[in-house]
Write a protein that holds these residues in place. Structure first.
Motif, mmCIF file in Angstrom:
data_model
loop_
_atom_site.group_PDB
_atom_site.id
_atom_site.type_symbol
_atom_site.label_atom_id
_atom_site.label_comp_id
_atom_site.label_asym_id
_atom_site.label_seq_id
_atom_site.Cartn_x
_atom_site.Cartn_y
_atom_site.Cartn_z
ATOM 1 N N VAL A 52 33.022 37.628 48.928
ATOM 2 C CA VAL A 52 34.044 37.051 48.060
ATOM 3 C C VAL A 52 33.690 35.626 47.660
ATOM 4 O O VAL A 52 34.383 35.008 46.839
ATOM 5 C CB VAL A 52 35.428 37.080 48.733
ATOM 6 N N ALA A 53 32.603 35.080 48.224
ATOM 7 C CA ALA A 53 32.073 33.777 47.816
ATOM 8 C C ALA A 53 30.568 33.793 48.034
ATOM 9 O O ALA A 53 30.073 34.403 48.983
ATOM 10 C CB ALA A 53 32.721 32.639 48.601
ATOM 11 N N ALA A 83 29.615 31.320 43.210
ATOM 12 C CA ALA A 83 30.758 32.097 42.741
ATOM 13 C C ALA A 83 31.751 32.263 43.884
ATOM 14 O O ALA A 83 31.370 32.263 45.060
ATOM 15 C CB ALA A 83 30.321 33.471 42.227
ATOM 16 N N ALA A 84 33.030 32.400 43.536
ATOM 17 C CA ALA A 84 34.064 32.606 44.542
ATOM 18 C C ALA A 84 35.289 33.215 43.876
ATOM 19 O O ALA A 84 35.519 33.043 42.673
ATOM 20 C CB ALA A 84 34.444 31.294 45.231
ATOM 21 N N GLY A 85 36.060 33.955 44.661
ATOM 22 C CA GLY A 85 37.309 34.534 44.190
ATOM 23 C C GLY A 85 38.416 34.299 45.201
ATOM 24 O O GLY A 85 38.197 34.414 46.409
ATOM 25 N N ILE A 86 39.596 33.955 44.714
ATOM 26 C CA ILE A 86 40.753 33.722 45.580
ATOM 27 C C ILE A 86 41.766 34.837 45.344
ATOM 28 O O ILE A 86 42.267 35.000 44.225
ATOM 29 C CB ILE A 86 41.402 32.360 45.301
ATOM 30 N N PRO A 87 42.076 35.661 46.364
ATOM 31 C CA PRO A 87 43.040 36.754 46.190
ATOM 32 C C PRO A 87 44.478 36.282 46.449
ATOM 33 O O PRO A 87 44.724 35.443 47.318
ATOM 34 C CB PRO A 87 42.598 37.773 47.250
ATOM 35 N N PHE A 88 45.398 36.843 45.684
ATOM 36 C CA PHE A 88 46.825 36.563 45.846
ATOM 37 C C PHE A 88 47.565 37.891 45.948
ATOM 38 O O PHE A 88 47.403 38.760 45.081
ATOM 39 C CB PHE A 88 47.377 35.766 44.659
ATOM 40 N N GLY A 91 53.418 41.285 46.097
ATOM 41 C CA GLY A 91 54.088 42.384 46.760
ATOM 42 C C GLY A 91 53.156 43.037 47.766
ATOM 43 O O GLY A 91 52.118 42.497 48.125
ATOM 44 N N SER A 92 53.517 44.243 48.205
ATOM 45 C CA SER A 92 52.730 44.914 49.237
ATOM 46 C C SER A 92 51.631 45.800 48.680
ATOM 47 O O SER A 92 50.730 46.212 49.414
ATOM 48 C CB SER A 92 53.647 45.764 50.124
ATOM 49 N N ARG A 93 51.653 46.117 47.353
ATOM 50 C CA ARG A 93 50.699 47.059 46.779
ATOM 51 C C ARG A 93 49.789 46.451 45.711
ATOM 52 O O ARG A 93 48.883 47.126 45.229
ATOM 53 C CB ARG A 93 51.438 48.256 46.159
ATOM 54 N N ASP A 94 50.003 45.202 45.320
ATOM 55 C CA ASP A 94 49.252 44.618 44.223
ATOM 56 C C ASP A 94 48.550 43.338 44.670
ATOM 57 O O ASP A 94 49.097 42.561 45.455
ATOM 58 C CB ASP A 94 50.155 44.313 43.029
ATOM 59 N N MET A 95 47.369 43.131 44.110
ATOM 60 C CA MET A 95 46.593 41.936 44.407
ATOM 61 C C MET A 95 46.011 41.385 43.110
ATOM 62 O O MET A 95 45.495 42.122 42.268
ATOM 63 C CB MET A 95 45.453 42.254 45.377
ATOM 64 N N LEU A 96 46.113 40.069 42.934
ATOM 65 C CA LEU A 96 45.496 39.363 41.820
ATOM 66 C C LEU A 96 44.375 38.497 42.383
ATOM 67 O O LEU A 96 44.560 37.803 43.385
ATOM 68 C CB LEU A 96 46.528 38.491 41.102
ATOM 69 N N VAL A 97 43.203 38.556 41.735
ATOM 70 C CA VAL A 97 42.060 37.756 42.160
ATOM 71 C C VAL A 97 41.669 36.830 41.009
ATOM 72 O O VAL A 97 41.421 37.285 39.888
ATOM 73 C CB VAL A 97 40.856 38.623 42.552
ATOM 74 N N LEU A 307 30.311 34.551 51.979
ATOM 75 C CA LEU A 307 31.536 34.724 52.772
ATOM 76 C C LEU A 307 31.945 36.181 52.654
ATOM 77 O O LEU A 307 32.257 36.666 51.561
ATOM 78 C CB LEU A 307 32.648 33.805 52.247
ATOM 79 N N ARG A 308 31.926 36.906 53.776
ATOM 80 C CA ARG A 308 32.254 38.325 53.798
ATOM 81 C C ARG A 308 33.413 38.540 54.768
ATOM 82 O O ARG A 308 33.201 38.620 55.989
ATOM 83 C CB ARG A 308 31.047 39.159 54.258
#
Length: 314
Positions: A52-53, A83-88, A91-97, A307-308
């Motif tokens: 993810v990074a 490169a890097a990504g931050i996940p948000f 709710g319990s079923r959706d993720m925004l990166v 970063l894994r």
């Protein structure tokens, strides 16, 4: 090995001390995702999760180029990327990166009418993942990608990468992916169907047919990873020397063997060597007429820090 690669390797070795105090943030984030309904892995494989990074550098050896009009060129490319990504969680079923990508490619040219030059690239990827049910996920991403070369003081040129996908987990050790991928705004626009799969043969071995990084993965322990496979070449470009326009192409591949070692919690250091193709390089006298090139391939060496995170769901 060029001094830039040696300097980059020194930076990679020094970086872990900087990240050490923040490793607990990754642990807490992974705990939140582990408590959600999102499912990324169910089996107990030694193979680590996708990075993810990333911080890395690649050096390509000299390539011989013969143009259609008989001119001979020799050049090499050094690439440096982060490169890097931050996940948000939504709710319990959706993720925004939300992520970022920065790279610099340094071209050293001998012969012909093209001087040495560099290309800086910057991307802003945004992705979304939804857990539809226990077996199916939906995902989509888009990444505006800009390039600025120092040929003739050119400005930024933009292309957009993206796609929509579905992932089906047939078994705990086998999943499939389907979808469409597009690349528009560059030298050539295209939309292509996508098919991928990943099979965990056992705890140590995984066969990954996830494009554009198909590979055979071997992890004898949770702290070591060996990878034999291909990936898009960082030396594949379309260049217009007259106005400085530059676009990255995904039509050339690097084939190599790499090894990675976990050195601190979720952080890994790696090195890879193999054979890289420069077949995607195209030079243009103007914005319309391309020069056909007979381009040789060459060896390459890559060093990286990644970063894994650990994402395992029962």
């Amino acid at each position: 090995m060029k001094y830039k690669i040696i300097l980059t390797l020194a930076v990679l070795i020094a970086c872990p001390r900087t990240f050490a105090d923040d490793a607990g943030l990754v642990d807490r984030a992974m705990e939140r995702f582990g408590n959600s309904e999102l499912k990324f892995r169910r089996s107990d494989s030694n193979v680590p999760f996708f990075p993810v990074a990333l911080l890395g550098a690649t050096a390509y050896g000299d390539a011989e180029v013969e143009t259609a009009d008989g001119r001979d060129l020799t050049y090499d490319v050094d690439t440096f990327s982060q490169a890097a990504g931050i996940p948000f969680l939504l709710g319990s079923r959706d993720m925004l990166v939300v992520g970022e990508y920065i790279s610099y490619s340094d071209f050293s040219v001998e012969g012909g009418d093209v001087d040495d030059f560099g290309v800086t690239s910057f991307g802003l990827p945004v992705g979304w993942v939804r857990q539809i049910n226990d077996d199916w996920q939906a995902a989509a991403f888009v990444m505006p990608l800009g390039h600025d070369s120092d040929l003739n003081d050119s400005g930024w040129n933009w292309q957009t990468l993206g796609g929509g996908f579905a992932r089906w987990e047939q078994r705990d050790d086998l999943w499939w992916a389907f979808g469409l991928y597009f690349d528009v705004g560059g030298d050539d626009d295209f939309v292509i169907p996508y098919l991928g799969a990943s099979w965990e043969i056992n705890q140590r071995w995984t066969v990954s047919a996830v494009m554009p990084w198909p590979a055979v993965l071997y992890a004898p322990t949770p702290d070591w990873l060996f990878r034999l496979g291909v990936s898009p070449s960082g030396a594949s470009w379309s260049i217009e020397p007259e106005d400085g326009d530059a676009y990255v192409n995904i039509d050339s591949w690097d084939f190599g063997l790499g090894v990675e070692r976990r050195f601190f919690r979720h952080f890994w250091a790696g090195i890879e060597a193999g054979w890289g193709g420069f077949r995607g390089l195209r030079l243009s006298d103007d914005g319309t007429d391309s020069i056909d090139l007979d381009v040789g391939s060459s060896g390459y060496v890559n060093v990286s820090l990644t970063l894994r995170p650990s994402l395992i769901h029962p």
